[in-house]
Design a protein around this motif. Sequence first.
Motif, PDB file in Angstrom:
ATOM      1  N   GLN A  84      -0.669 -52.320 -19.786  1.00 35.00           N
ATOM      2  CA  GLN A  84       0.193 -52.940 -18.778  1.00 35.00           C
ATOM      3  C   GLN A  84       1.013 -51.909 -18.015  1.00 35.00           C
ATOM      4  O   GLN A  84       1.123 -51.969 -16.798  1.00 35.00           O
ATOM      5  CB  GLN A  84       1.131 -53.962 -19.420  1.00 35.00           C
ATOM      6  CG  GLN A  84       0.467 -55.251 -19.818  1.00 35.00           C
ATOM      7  CD  GLN A  84      -0.178 -55.985 -18.665  1.00 35.00           C
ATOM      8  OE1 GLN A  84      -1.397 -56.110 -18.617  1.00 35.00           O
ATOM      9  NE2 GLN A  84       0.602 -56.462 -17.727  1.00 35.00           N
ATOM     10  N   ILE A  85       1.593 -50.962 -18.725  1.00 34.02           N
ATOM     11  CA  ILE A  85       2.492 -50.030 -18.043  1.00 34.02           C
ATOM     12  C   ILE A  85       1.715 -49.046 -17.182  1.00 34.02           C
ATOM     13  O   ILE A  85       2.257 -48.493 -16.217  1.00 34.02           O
ATOM     14  CB  ILE A  85       3.406 -49.298 -19.058  1.00 34.02           C
ATOM     15  CG1 ILE A  85       4.724 -48.918 -18.370  1.00 34.02           C
ATOM     16  CG2 ILE A  85       2.715 -48.098 -19.682  1.00 34.02           C
ATOM     17  CD1 ILE A  85       5.830 -48.546 -19.311  1.00 34.02           C
ATOM     18  N   TRP A  86       0.445 -48.841 -17.493  1.00 40.49           N
ATOM     19  CA  TRP A  86      -0.363 -47.925 -16.693  1.00 40.49           C
ATOM     20  C   TRP A  86      -1.213 -48.655 -15.650  1.00 40.49           C
ATOM     21  O   TRP A  86      -1.941 -48.015 -14.894  1.00 40.49           O
ATOM     22  CB  TRP A  86      -1.283 -47.102 -17.599  1.00 40.49           C
ATOM     23  CG  TRP A  86      -0.521 -46.096 -18.425  1.00 40.49           C
ATOM     24  CD1 TRP A  86       0.691 -45.544 -18.147  1.00 40.49           C
ATOM     25  CD2 TRP A  86      -0.934 -45.527 -19.667  1.00 40.49           C
ATOM     26  NE1 TRP A  86       1.063 -44.670 -19.131  1.00 40.49           N
ATOM     27  CE2 TRP A  86       0.107 -44.628 -20.078  1.00 40.49           C
ATOM     28  CE3 TRP A  86      -2.059 -45.663 -20.473  1.00 40.49           C
ATOM     29  CZ2 TRP A  86       0.022 -43.891 -21.259  1.00 40.49           C
ATOM     30  CZ3 TRP A  86      -2.122 -44.923 -21.645  1.00 40.49           C
ATOM     31  CH2 TRP A  86      -1.098 -44.046 -22.039  1.00 40.49           C
ATOM     32  N   SER A  87      -1.105 -49.960 -15.582  1.00 42.92           N
ATOM     33  CA  SER A  87      -1.894 -50.715 -14.604  1.00 42.92           C
ATOM     34  C   SER A  87      -1.055 -51.009 -13.360  1.00 42.92           C
ATOM     35  O   SER A  87       0.169 -50.902 -13.375  1.00 42.92           O
ATOM     36  CB  SER A  87      -2.378 -52.033 -15.210  1.00 42.92           C
ATOM     37  OG  SER A  87      -1.291 -52.951 -15.300  1.00 42.92           O
ATOM     38  N   LEU A  88      -1.727 -51.389 -12.316  1.00 42.32           N
ATOM     39  CA  LEU A  88      -1.021 -51.763 -11.092  1.00 42.32           C
ATOM     40  C   LEU A  88      -0.182 -53.003 -11.313  1.00 42.32           C
ATOM     41  O   LEU A  88       0.854 -53.190 -10.680  1.00 42.32           O
ATOM     42  CB  LEU A  88      -2.035 -52.003  -9.963  1.00 42.32           C
ATOM     43  CG  LEU A  88      -2.782 -50.764  -9.478  1.00 42.32           C
ATOM     44  CD1 LEU A  88      -3.806 -51.157  -8.418  1.00 42.32           C
ATOM     45  CD2 LEU A  88      -1.822 -49.728  -8.910  1.00 42.32           C
ATOM     46  N   ALA A 141      -3.052 -54.774 -31.319  1.00 40.64           N
ATOM     47  CA  ALA A 141      -3.241 -55.498 -30.050  1.00 40.64           C
ATOM     48  C   ALA A 141      -2.036 -55.316 -29.138  1.00 40.64           C
ATOM     49  O   ALA A 141      -2.188 -55.129 -27.918  1.00 40.64           O
ATOM     50  CB  ALA A 141      -3.486 -56.980 -30.319  1.00 40.64           C
ATOM     51  N   LEU A 142      -0.833 -55.359 -29.688  1.00 39.10           N
ATOM     52  CA  LEU A 142       0.370 -55.154 -28.894  1.00 39.10           C
ATOM     53  C   LEU A 142       0.426 -53.732 -28.356  1.00 39.10           C
ATOM     54  O   LEU A 142       0.753 -53.505 -27.188  1.00 39.10           O
ATOM     55  CB  LEU A 142       1.605 -55.463 -29.740  1.00 39.10           C
ATOM     56  CG  LEU A 142       2.967 -55.278 -29.060  1.00 39.10           C
ATOM     57  CD1 LEU A 142       3.082 -56.127 -27.802  1.00 39.10           C
ATOM     58  CD2 LEU A 142       4.092 -55.601 -30.042  1.00 39.10           C
ATOM     59  N   ASP A 157       3.391 -58.543 -18.829  1.00 41.34           N
ATOM     60  CA  ASP A 157       4.417 -57.516 -18.625  1.00 41.34           C
ATOM     61  C   ASP A 157       5.613 -57.761 -19.533  1.00 41.34           C
ATOM     62  O   ASP A 157       6.156 -56.832 -20.148  1.00 41.34           O
ATOM     63  CB  ASP A 157       4.897 -57.519 -17.169  1.00 41.34           C
ATOM     64  CG  ASP A 157       4.069 -56.619 -16.265  1.00 41.34           C
ATOM     65  OD1 ASP A 157       3.047 -56.075 -16.725  1.00 41.34           O
ATOM     66  OD2 ASP A 157       4.451 -56.455 -15.094  1.00 41.34           O
ATOM     67  N   ALA A 158       6.042 -59.017 -19.632  1.00 41.29           N
ATOM     68  CA  ALA A 158       7.208 -59.345 -20.457  1.00 41.29           C
ATOM     69  C   ALA A 158       6.916 -59.106 -21.935  1.00 41.29           C
ATOM     70  O   ALA A 158       7.781 -58.623 -22.681  1.00 41.29           O
ATOM     71  CB  ALA A 158       7.618 -60.798 -20.221  1.00 41.29           C
ATOM     72  N   ILE A 159       5.712 -59.443 -22.372  1.00 39.99           N
ATOM     73  CA  ILE A 159       5.329 -59.209 -23.767  1.00 39.99           C
ATOM     74  C   ILE A 159       5.257 -57.707 -24.039  1.00 39.99           C
ATOM     75  O   ILE A 159       5.736 -57.224 -25.077  1.00 39.99           O
ATOM     76  CB  ILE A 159       3.985 -59.890 -24.084  1.00 39.99           C
ATOM     77  CG1 ILE A 159       4.132 -61.412 -24.007  1.00 39.99           C
ATOM     78  CG2 ILE A 159       3.469 -59.473 -25.457  1.00 39.99           C
ATOM     79  CD1 ILE A 159       2.816 -62.161 -24.021  1.00 39.99           C
ATOM     80  N   ALA A 160       4.693 -56.954 -23.099  1.00 37.41           N
ATOM     81  CA  ALA A 160       4.616 -55.506 -23.263  1.00 37.41           C
ATOM     82  C   ALA A 160       6.008 -54.891 -23.305  1.00 37.41           C
ATOM     83  O   ALA A 160       6.275 -53.977 -24.090  1.00 37.41           O
ATOM     84  CB  ALA A 160       3.789 -54.895 -22.135  1.00 37.41           C
TER      85      ALA A 160
END
Length: 199
Positions: free
Chosen positions: A117-121, A109-110, A64-67
Amino acid sequence: MTTSLEITHPPAHGDLREGLINAGLTLLARDGTAGLTLRKCAALAGVSHAAPAHHFQGLPGLLDAIAARGYSRFADAMEAQASAGPNEPRARLEAICLAYFDFARDNPALYDLMFRQIWSLAGSGEELRLAGARAYAVLAEASAPFVLPGTAPGVVETQVWSLIHGYATLTLVGKLGRNRPIASVEDLLSLLRRLPLNL
């Protein structure tokens, strides 16, 4: 003698989170999502494998932080390209779409991680939510001059987003080539030029 994965002094506590995020970005660019683990991030940051637990709740928290960092860079890139050109609605929208595509192409990849990540739970962290919202706001602001009276802003935003995100994604997975009707991002922008301007 130290190696590239070792440092003589561990980072200060306040720099540890930043060091782990930067290590994650490096691993992601080099090895893709499959090569991104807490242990590898810790090793690259020069800290013990247990250190990430002080700042992240497991690998999903680090992702999450990397995203979130990716979204910040993404928004910066779109804003910079828009600011470098004419201060005219259509030119700004095209610049933002070009920056969107360039970012996806240069950081595959990023880019993939950001949207997964933003679309996942798992992608429920406030930092990620705010960074994603900022990036979307750049696109929404550039789309606003094309929203006709009586039309919901989301309609134009969704048209523009679908066009550029879909094109970038299809390009990354190798589904667009010379034998396709749309062969370049310039061809794609010609579709955006058909949007009526509401000034």
